[in-house]
Design a protein around this motif. Structure first.
Motif, PDB file in Angstrom:
ATOM      1  N   ILE A   1      37.905  39.794  34.252  1.00 19.83           N
ATOM      2  CA  ILE A   1      38.972  40.309  35.039  1.00 19.83           C
ATOM      3  C   ILE A   1      39.799  38.878  35.089  1.00 19.83           C
ATOM      4  O   ILE A   1      41.092  39.065  35.500  1.00 19.83           O
ATOM      5  CB  ILE A   1      38.473  40.453  36.668  1.00 19.83           C
ATOM      6  N   LEU A   2      39.478  37.561  34.778  1.00 19.46           N
ATOM      7  CA  LEU A   2      40.178  36.474  34.938  1.00 19.46           C
ATOM      8  C   LEU A   2      40.729  36.035  33.740  1.00 19.46           C
ATOM      9  O   LEU A   2      41.643  35.005  33.818  1.00 19.46           O
ATOM     10  CB  LEU A   2      39.500  35.372  35.602  1.00 19.46           C
TER      11      LEU A   2
ATOM     12  N   HIS B   1      40.433  41.115  42.120  1.00 18.86           N
ATOM     13  CA  HIS B   1      40.316  42.421  42.564  1.00 18.86           C
ATOM     14  C   HIS B   1      41.303  42.949  43.817  1.00 18.86           C
ATOM     15  O   HIS B   1      42.054  44.062  43.474  1.00 18.86           O
ATOM     16  CB  HIS B   1      38.954  42.753  43.171  1.00 18.86           C
ATOM     17  N   ARG B   2      41.876  42.018  44.393  1.00 20.35           N
ATOM     18  CA  ARG B   2      42.867  42.421  45.125  1.00 20.35           C
ATOM     19  C   ARG B   2      44.364  42.749  44.503  1.00 20.35           C
ATOM     20  O   ARG B   2      44.992  43.737  44.982  1.00 20.35           O
ATOM     21  CB  ARG B   2      43.115  41.391  46.295  1.00 20.35           C
TER      22      ARG B   2
ATOM     23  N   ILE C   1      38.246  53.587  39.035  1.00 25.70           N
ATOM     24  CA  ILE C   1      37.047  53.031  39.459  1.00 25.70           C
ATOM     25  C   ILE C   1      36.974  51.859  38.814  1.00 25.70           C
ATOM     26  O   ILE C   1      37.200  51.738  37.599  1.00 25.70           O
ATOM     27  CB  ILE C   1      35.734  53.933  39.094  1.00 25.70           C
ATOM     28  N   VAL C   2      36.792  50.757  39.559  1.00 25.66           N
ATOM     29  CA  VAL C   2      36.834  49.453  39.002  1.00 25.66           C
ATOM     30  C   VAL C   2      35.555  48.851  38.961  1.00 25.66           C
ATOM     31  O   VAL C   2      34.650  48.506  40.019  1.00 25.66           O
ATOM     32  CB  VAL C   2      37.840  48.478  39.724  1.00 25.66           C
ATOM     33  N   HIS C   3      34.967  48.300  37.833  1.00 29.52           N
ATOM     34  CA  HIS C   3      33.717  47.422  37.745  1.00 29.52           C
ATOM     35  C   HIS C   3      33.899  46.260  36.919  1.00 29.52           C
ATOM     36  O   HIS C   3      34.035  46.084  35.654  1.00 29.52           O
ATOM     37  CB  HIS C   3      32.857  48.140  37.118  1.00 29.52           C
ATOM     38  N   LEU C   4      34.354  45.207  37.532  1.00 29.06           N
ATOM     39  CA  LEU C   4      34.581  43.771  36.967  1.00 29.06           C
ATOM     40  C   LEU C   4      34.079  42.602  37.511  1.00 29.06           C
ATOM     41  O   LEU C   4      33.930  42.729  38.816  1.00 29.06           O
ATOM     42  CB  LEU C   4      36.090  43.677  36.705  1.00 29.06           C
TER      43      LEU C   4
END
Length: 439
Positions: free
Chosen positions: A278-279, A340-341, A307-310
């Motif tokens: 994610i980063l 995530h935000r 749907i987010v899985h990270l």
């Protein structure tokens, strides 16, 4: 997560957290406006136009060499006077379809001589009489500019839920390096020469477990005016690491089956990339999630929910020692939460609902992954996903897979031989934890 020493395609059992263990005549030069992404759900469709949704899709990556871990692929060499046949399973059906092709990472125009779609008869075979020629702006071929994508014209081929299709692309000249998806649980086939409508697969003598240029299959003609697409976005949990090749038992496959059984007006698209973070970007595991979110989620037609899985690969990267990961800085829970935000804000700005998935248990992985500090970060991120209220709802992957004896470990019967990724039972457990009403 994964180490470049893992060999999923050989079933060695080492693969990344979110990396994977199992083992496209006459050319039409398309203008920039014509190849632009479809507008997201925030833009109204023309009254006379069909309502499209994504029935199948994948996230694309830059070309990278094959390896002992991942098996061979054709992304760097591309294609020349060759046909490529790819097999996909649509989540739901419709009365018409179109395909979407991507030249996102191309450095030169991509020239496609011809394309067909048909019903899969297994392996590289097509059911006789079902192959249909696809057109692009009325022409058999098309040219896609670097960094762009293109949808074909609509083709009146009806499809059924969970049906497998073949998409065959022919390149008369050199395609250049291929924008592709590196790890799949499906097989793609290659043949010398033009074999767009062959029902048999004899000409397709070589194969890989990757998809090339194909980024979506979109359908229209649903009986439900409320139909929309759910996009599973993230890393190898979404991508399907641990799933049996060719068996359609990834989490997203199980979710699609639940949706079909429940007669819900939803399609499912898998936009996971094994090893994705994610980063940070990486050479082999795709652009960082915050950079690819618009292309891989928001710009798909009809998207309703993501749907987010990270975060797991960000946490584990310093432990893995994987040169293919690129930079691997230690990260904090605050950094992951801030990213995530950012994703949730982007989704909500486009009218898309966001479901947060907690990070799966990591302690049992049979390769360097776990650390006590990393576990503290994982626990903090999961607590925030569950309790902050930032996400519209929560898919608690962590609790669905965790061992009752030690929540940092996965339940033994739910994991693949790498000790990390869900097997078929684990994927079923994760799918069963989804609140379909929240989608």
């Amino acid at each position: 997560m994964r180490s470049e020493k893992s060999r999923p395609w050989k079933k060695s059992g080492r693969r990344g957290l979110l990396a994977a263990t199992a083992a496209v005549c006459t050319m039409l030069v398309v203008s920039a406006a014509a190849v632009a992404h479809d507008a997201g759900p925030q833009k109204s469709r023309a009254a006379a136009g069909p309502a499209w949704t994504g029935a199948w899709g994948t996230a694309v990556q830059q070309p990278v060499e094959g390896s002992e871990d991942w098996g061979p692929n054709w992304s760097r060499q591309g294609f020349a006077d060759q046909s490529v046949r790819q097999v996909v399973r649509v989540a739901t059906g419709g009365s018409a379809l179109r395909i979407r092709l991507s030249n996102a990472y191309g450095t030169a125009p991509l020239r496609i001589t011809g394309a067909t779609v048909g019903r899969s008869a297994g392996d590289a075979q097509v059911w006789p009489g079902t192959a249909r020629k696809l057109t692009f702006g009325g022409a058999e071929g098309a040219t896609i500019a670097p960094g762009r994508d293109l949808a074909s014209d609509a083709e009146a081929l009806s499809t059924s839920p969970l049906e497998k299709l073949t998409v065959t692309l022919y390149f008369a000249g050199r395609s250049g390096a291929a924008t592709f998806h590196r790890f799949t649980t499906a097989t793609s086939y290659r043949a010398p020469g033009r074999h767009l409508t062959d029902p048999g697969g004899d000409a397709f003598t070589t194969s890989t477990n990757a998809w090339y240029f194909l980024s979506g299959v979109e359908v229209s003609g649903s009986a439900s005016p409320r139909r929309g697409t759910v996009v599973a976005f993230g890393d190898s949990l979404m991508d399907g690491a641990g799933a049996t090749p060719g068996a359609d038992n990834r989490f997203t496959d199980k979710l699609a089956e639940r949706i079909v059984a429940g007669r819900r007006p939803l399609d499912v698209v898998n936009a996971g990339i094994s090893g994705n973070r994610i980063l940070n970007d990486s050479p082999c595991y795709g652009d960082k999630a915050t950079d690819r979110f618009r292309r891989d989620v928001l710009d798909r037609p009809g998207v309703r929910t993501v749907i987010v899985h990270l975060g797991g690969n960000d946490i584990a990267a310093p432990e893995m020692g994987d040169p293919c990961m690129g930079d691997a800085p230690r990260v904090t829970a605050h950094q992951i939460i801030a990213a995530h935000r950012e994703l949730v804000r982007a989704a909500h700005a486009r009218g898309v609902k966001a479901v947060g998935a907690t990070i799966l248990p990591m302690k049992g992985a049979l390769f360097p992954l776990y650390s006590e500090q990393g576990e503290k970060v994982r626990t903090a991120v999961n607590h925030w996903i569950r309790t902050s209220g930032v996400y519209d709802s929560v898919l608690d992957v962590d609790r669905a897979l965790a061992s009752p004896a030690d929540p940092a470990l996965p339940r033994p019967g739910y994991v693949f031989q790498d000790g990390l990724h869900p097997n078929e039972a684990g994927s079923h457990a994760v799918s069963a934890a989804v609140d379909l009403n929240a989608l």
